[in-house]
Design a protein around this motif. Structure first.
Motif, PDB file in Angstrom:
ATOM      1  N   LEU A 247       0.829  -1.206   0.000  1.00  0.00           N
ATOM      2  CA  LEU A 247       0.000   0.000   0.000  1.00  0.00           C
ATOM      3  C   LEU A 247       0.861   1.251   0.000  1.00  0.00           C
ATOM      4  O   LEU A 247       0.610   2.203  -0.749  1.00  0.00           O
ATOM      5  CB  LEU A 247      -0.936  -0.009   1.212  1.00  0.00           C
ATOM      6  N   LEU A 248       1.884   1.245   0.847  1.00  0.00           N
ATOM      7  CA  LEU A 248       2.760   2.410   0.925  1.00  0.00           C
ATOM      8  C   LEU A 248       3.535   2.596  -0.375  1.00  0.00           C
ATOM      9  O   LEU A 248       3.707   3.726  -0.860  1.00  0.00           O
ATOM     10  CB  LEU A 248       3.720   2.260   2.104  1.00  0.00           C
ATOM     11  N   ARG A 249       4.020   1.512  -0.943  1.00  0.00           N
ATOM     12  CA  ARG A 249       4.748   1.621  -2.213  1.00  0.00           C
ATOM     13  C   ARG A 249       3.862   2.169  -3.310  1.00  0.00           C
ATOM     14  O   ARG A 249       4.293   2.989  -4.122  1.00  0.00           O
ATOM     15  CB  ARG A 249       5.287   0.241  -2.620  1.00  0.00           C
ATOM     16  N   ASN A 250       2.615   1.734  -3.345  1.00  0.00           N
ATOM     17  CA  ASN A 250       1.701   2.255  -4.358  1.00  0.00           C
ATOM     18  C   ASN A 250       1.470   3.746  -4.175  1.00  0.00           C
ATOM     19  O   ASN A 250       1.404   4.496  -5.157  1.00  0.00           O
ATOM     20  CB  ASN A 250       0.371   1.503  -4.299  1.00  0.00           C
ATOM     21  N   ARG A 251       1.357   4.171  -2.926  1.00  0.00           N
ATOM     22  CA  ARG A 251       1.181   5.600  -2.661  1.00  0.00           C
ATOM     23  C   ARG A 251       2.411   6.393  -3.103  1.00  0.00           C
ATOM     24  O   ARG A 251       2.296   7.463  -3.697  1.00  0.00           O
ATOM     25  CB  ARG A 251       0.911   5.821  -1.174  1.00  0.00           C
ATOM     26  N   VAL A 252       3.588   5.842  -2.809  1.00  0.00           N
ATOM     27  CA  VAL A 252       4.813   6.536  -3.208  1.00  0.00           C
ATOM     28  C   VAL A 252       4.921   6.579  -4.732  1.00  0.00           C
ATOM     29  O   VAL A 252       5.303   7.614  -5.306  1.00  0.00           O
ATOM     30  CB  VAL A 252       6.047   5.856  -2.587  1.00  0.00           C
ATOM     31  N   MET A 253       4.572   5.475  -5.406  1.00  0.00           N
ATOM     32  CA  MET A 253       4.632   5.471  -6.869  1.00  0.00           C
ATOM     33  C   MET A 253       3.676   6.498  -7.466  1.00  0.00           C
ATOM     34  O   MET A 253       4.001   7.158  -8.462  1.00  0.00           O
ATOM     35  CB  MET A 253       4.339   4.075  -7.403  1.00  0.00           C
ATOM     36  N   LEU A 254       2.510   6.645  -6.860  1.00  0.00           N
ATOM     37  CA  LEU A 254       1.589   7.685  -7.328  1.00  0.00           C
ATOM     38  C   LEU A 254       2.212   9.070  -7.180  1.00  0.00           C
ATOM     39  O   LEU A 254       2.080   9.929  -8.062  1.00  0.00           O
ATOM     40  CB  LEU A 254       0.274   7.607  -6.547  1.00  0.00           C
ATOM     41  N   SER A 255       2.897   9.289  -6.057  1.00  0.00           N
ATOM     42  CA  SER A 255       3.560  10.578  -5.846  1.00  0.00           C
ATOM     43  C   SER A 255       4.676  10.788  -6.850  1.00  0.00           C
ATOM     44  O   SER A 255       4.894  11.908  -7.340  1.00  0.00           O
ATOM     45  CB  SER A 255       4.114  10.656  -4.424  1.00  0.00           C
ATOM     46  N   VAL A 256       5.409   9.723  -7.167  1.00  0.00           N
ATOM     47  CA  VAL A 256       6.492   9.836  -8.153  1.00  0.00           C
ATOM     48  C   VAL A 256       5.923  10.184  -9.521  1.00  0.00           C
ATOM     49  O   VAL A 256       6.464  11.044 -10.238  1.00  0.00           O
ATOM     50  CB  VAL A 256       7.293   8.521  -8.199  1.00  0.00           C
ATOM     51  N   VAL A 257       4.833   9.525  -9.917  1.00  0.00           N
ATOM     52  CA  VAL A 257       4.208   9.824 -11.206  1.00  0.00           C
ATOM     53  C   VAL A 257       3.744  11.281 -11.240  1.00  0.00           C
ATOM     54  O   VAL A 257       3.929  11.985 -12.242  1.00  0.00           O
ATOM     55  CB  VAL A 257       3.028   8.861 -11.459  1.00  0.00           C
ATOM     56  N   THR A 258       3.169  11.748 -10.139  1.00  0.00           N
ATOM     57  CA  THR A 258       2.731  13.148 -10.071  1.00  0.00           C
ATOM     58  C   THR A 258       3.922  14.092 -10.175  1.00  0.00           C
ATOM     59  O   THR A 258       3.848  15.141 -10.846  1.00  0.00           O
ATOM     60  CB  THR A 258       1.977  13.400  -8.760  1.00  0.00           C
ATOM     61  N   ALA A 259       5.021  13.749  -9.519  1.00  0.00           N
ATOM     62  CA  ALA A 259       6.217  14.590  -9.581  1.00  0.00           C
ATOM     63  C   ALA A 259       6.765  14.650 -11.007  1.00  0.00           C
ATOM     64  O   ALA A 259       7.177  15.723 -11.485  1.00  0.00           O
ATOM     65  CB  ALA A 259       7.279  14.055  -8.628  1.00  0.00           C
ATOM     66  N   LEU A 260       6.780  13.523 -11.686  1.00  0.00           N
ATOM     67  CA  LEU A 260       7.257  13.513 -13.069  1.00  0.00           C
ATOM     68  C   LEU A 260       6.365  14.363 -13.965  1.00  0.00           C
ATOM     69  O   LEU A 260       6.848  15.070 -14.862  1.00  0.00           O
ATOM     70  CB  LEU A 260       7.312  12.077 -13.584  1.00  0.00           C
ATOM     71  N   ARG A 261       5.066  14.298 -13.727  1.00  0.00           N
ATOM     72  CA  ARG A 261       4.161  15.146 -14.500  1.00  0.00           C
ATOM     73  C   ARG A 261       4.426  16.618 -14.215  1.00  0.00           C
ATOM     74  O   ARG A 261       4.382  17.462 -15.122  1.00  0.00           O
ATOM     75  CB  ARG A 261       2.714  14.803 -14.164  1.00  0.00           C
ATOM     76  N   THR A 262       4.721  16.960 -12.953  1.00  0.00           N
ATOM     77  CA  THR A 262       5.023  18.347 -12.599  1.00  0.00           C
ATOM     78  C   THR A 262       6.287  18.813 -13.302  1.00  0.00           C
ATOM     79  O   THR A 262       6.356  19.960 -13.784  1.00  0.00           O
ATOM     80  CB  THR A 262       5.193  18.471 -11.076  1.00  0.00           C
ATOM     81  N   ILE A 263       7.297  17.957 -13.392  1.00  0.00           N
ATOM     82  CA  ILE A 263       8.526  18.323 -14.102  1.00  0.00           C
ATOM     83  C   ILE A 263       8.213  18.574 -15.573  1.00  0.00           C
ATOM     84  O   ILE A 263       8.630  19.575 -16.147  1.00  0.00           O
ATOM     85  CB  ILE A 263       9.580  17.215 -13.926  1.00  0.00           C
TER      86      ILE A 263
END
Length: 619
Positions: A247-263
């Motif tokens: 669950l935590l890894r999935n949450r972190v991966m979602l945050s990473v995807v969002t960060a990449l979109r922000t970049i």
């Protein structure tokens, strides 16, 4: 009256002495500094007195001055840090930060680190980062840094637009490598809690733009591979702790995807595309598809096209289709879709042709100027790939969907052939795949013409010739039958005449006995001729000839019927374009077999006729 009370003389003590004066803030701070130097002093009481007097700021300033002096003893430094912790003033952060950086004793540094984490973790991130250089403090410092980064990110999220620049500036002072290290921290916690340190690290990395792409993508790739390996059963953990980690890894991966979109640079497309293709969590694939769509870059088209066609989750396909619609030129999107179709194993019934056409269609302005450009482009690609039957079937569905109706497709095929001088033979496979009457009209007209000219007319001529020859044969048989019958009648008549004449002469007595031998022989010969005609000779042959003629007619009728059946079957497959050299050879063999069968029947008839003659001649 109030003024009189306020200006009255101080109340004297019971013994008549003056009361003690209230201690000043300066004196309380001095007492605190004195307590720092005394090992047996009541430091906590001194700090409490300063707090009660509201002199915390002055105390922090005087402690900072004292610690800046040379040769301050270790006990004094320890008590000073402890006092700053109890005073609880963010003003003490620079002092504690200097202690963390410069003090040569681990006990002081550890106490300073803990105090900074309690007082102001967000404002102390730079000091925490510096502490990572100390091997003995690294483990604690990374935790403190994570707490500080998380608080800064939460503050930025809660701040109104334009009011979080100071927090962003602090985050930008944290090195990317240290944020990447925070991203890797596998700390198990309750997934229902607020933002975790790793999620905060991912969002903080987004502030660094291109510099942060590599660590973010590395984390995403590594985590997805571990996810795939666990799903295969090689390293699965189905316990409560394993589920919480997932669950935590999935949450972190979602945050990473969002960060990449922000970049949002072109370099993030492969990373987001990999997440869209490989991640086992549909929520993350959905976020990746949305992110690629918002980037609006041509580099995202291959990944979106593949997801639209192949992703198992309907929501992901829907979002991928919408994202594809908003990205790139329609020619590039069409080429990528065709490439995915070519490499895949999908059949025509598995593809949503209308959805695909909607995703790759040109903009409305272009369609108004050239409404059939997509259809013509798909026709061209269909002809280029006509050797691939599976792909041609898929492209034919796109052609029909882009045109709106098969009638329009028929018109576009006609115009395309004229404009590009494409032979009808090249268009045949596409016409057959589309399969409507309008589209197949040119093909069926040509096929019918060829069939009539090269097959039906020759077959008809062959049948007509066969019928004519058969009529001649039947006429000759009837002529022979008539002659044979005439001769039989003539022979029978002669025999009858001789028999009657001889009988009359003998019965009337006009024939002397010595002359009886001549008429008697005539009588016997005539009687024998009539018996042979009736029982053995011509009449029996006539009867057999009638039977042979009937059998021959039956064989001929069977031959014509079989030939017509084979001809019609051949015509059917020919018009459908399903005829091959093997089928043509098979049809020829069937006609040949029918002819052989007819000849065999006729031969059997002749043989049986011969046997009958032989049997009939036997006594």
């Amino acid at each position: 009256m109030v003024d009189e009370i306020n200006t009255a003389d101080p109340v004297t003590a019971a013994d008549g002495s003056e009361p003690a004066a209230e201690p000043t803030a300066d004196s309380l701070v001095s007492d605190l500094l004195h307590a720092l130097e005394q090992e047996d002093s009541e430091l906590s009481a001194a700090v409490q007195a300063v707090n009660n007097a509201g002199a915390e700021g002055l105390a922090v300033s005087r402690i900072d001055q004292r610690l800046a002096e040379q040769n301050v003893q270790l006990p004094t430094r320890l008590r000073a840090v402890s006092a700053l912790n109890t005073l609880g003033q963010k003003q003490a952060v620079p002092t504690l930060g200097r202690m963390l950086r410069e003090d040569d004793d681990d006990r002081v540094r550890r106490l300073a680190l803990a105090t900074l984490e309690r007082l102001d973790p967000a404002g102390s991130v730079i000091y925490f980062q510096d502490a990572l250089q100390n091997a003995s403090l690294k483990e604690s410092a990374i935790i403190s840094l994570g707490i500080g980064v998380r608080q800064l990110v939460l503050t930025i999220q809660d701040s109104a637009t334009g009011q979080s620049e100071s927090e962003k500036a602090l985050l930008r002072q944290v090195e990317v490598a240290n944020l990447a290290q925070l991203l890797e921290q596998e700390t198990v916690g309750d997934a229902s809690e607020g933002m975790t340190v790793r999620e905060a690290a991912a969002e903080a990395l987004a502030l660094f733009g291109q510099e942060a792409v590599e660590p973010l993508c590395n984390y995403l790739h590594k985590t997805q591979q571990a996810q795939i390996q666990a799903d295969s059963g090689a390293a699965a953990d189905t316990g409560a702790a394993g589920l919480e980690v997932d669950l935590l890894r999935n949450r972190v991966m979602l945050s990473v995807v969002t960060a990449l979109r922000t970049i949002g640079t072109v370099e993030v497309c492969p990373c987001l595309g990999e997440a869209l293709r490989d991640n086992l969590n549909p929520r993350i694939r959905l976020q990746a598809a949305t992110s690629l769509g918002r980037l609006g870059l041509d580099q995202s088209i291959p990944f979106l096209a593949a997801a639209l066609l192949e992703d198992p989750a309907p929501d992901v396909r829907r979002v991928a289709g919408g994202s594809l619609t908003a990205n790139g030129s329609w020619q590039k999107k069409t080429d990528e879709v065709i490439d995915v179709l070519r490499k895949g194993r999908m059949q025509r019934g598995q593809v949503d042709s209308l959805g695909l056409v909607k995703a790759i269609a040109p903009p409305l302005a272009e369609l108004e100027a050239a409404p059939h450009q997509l259809t013509d482009y798909l026709i061209k690609e269909s002809l280029n790939n006509r050797e691939d039957k599976r792909l041609l079937a898929l492209l034919s569905g796109l052609v029909v969907a882009s045109a709106g109706s098969r009638a329009v497709v028929a018109e576009r095929l006609k115009d395309y052939a004229q404009e590009n001088e494409v032979p009808d033979e090249v268009l045949e496979p596409l016409r057959l795949e589309i399969g409507s009457a309008e589209v197949l009209a040119p093909l069926t007209e040509r096929l019918e013409k060829d069939l009539k000219e090269y097959f039906q007319i020759p077959i008809k001529e062959l049948n007509d010739d066969t019928r004519r020859e058969w009529r001649r044969t039947v006429q000759a048989a009837f002529l022979g039958f008539g002659l044979r019958a005439f001769l039989s009648v003539l022979l029978f008549g002669i025999g009858a005449f001789l028999t009657v004449d001889s009988y009359l002469k003998v019965s009337t007595g006009t024939l002397p006995l010595e002359d009886f031998a001549g008429p008697g022989v005539s009588f016997i010969a005539g009687l024998g001729s009539m018996a042979a005609t009736v029982f053995f000779g011509p009449l029996r042959e006539i009867r057999r000839a009638v039977g042979d003629l009937g059998a021959a007619n039956s064989a001929f009728i069977h031959f014509l019927h079989r030939t017509a059946q084979i001809s019609h079957t051949f015509s059917y497959y020919y018009l459908r374009g399903q005829i091959t050299f093997e089928e043509a050879e098979k049809a020829g063999k069937q006609i040949e077999e029918a002819l052989d069968r007819t000849v065999e029947v006729l031969k059997k008839g002749e043989k049986s006729s011969g046997n009958g003659s032989q049997n009939g001649s036997q006594p």
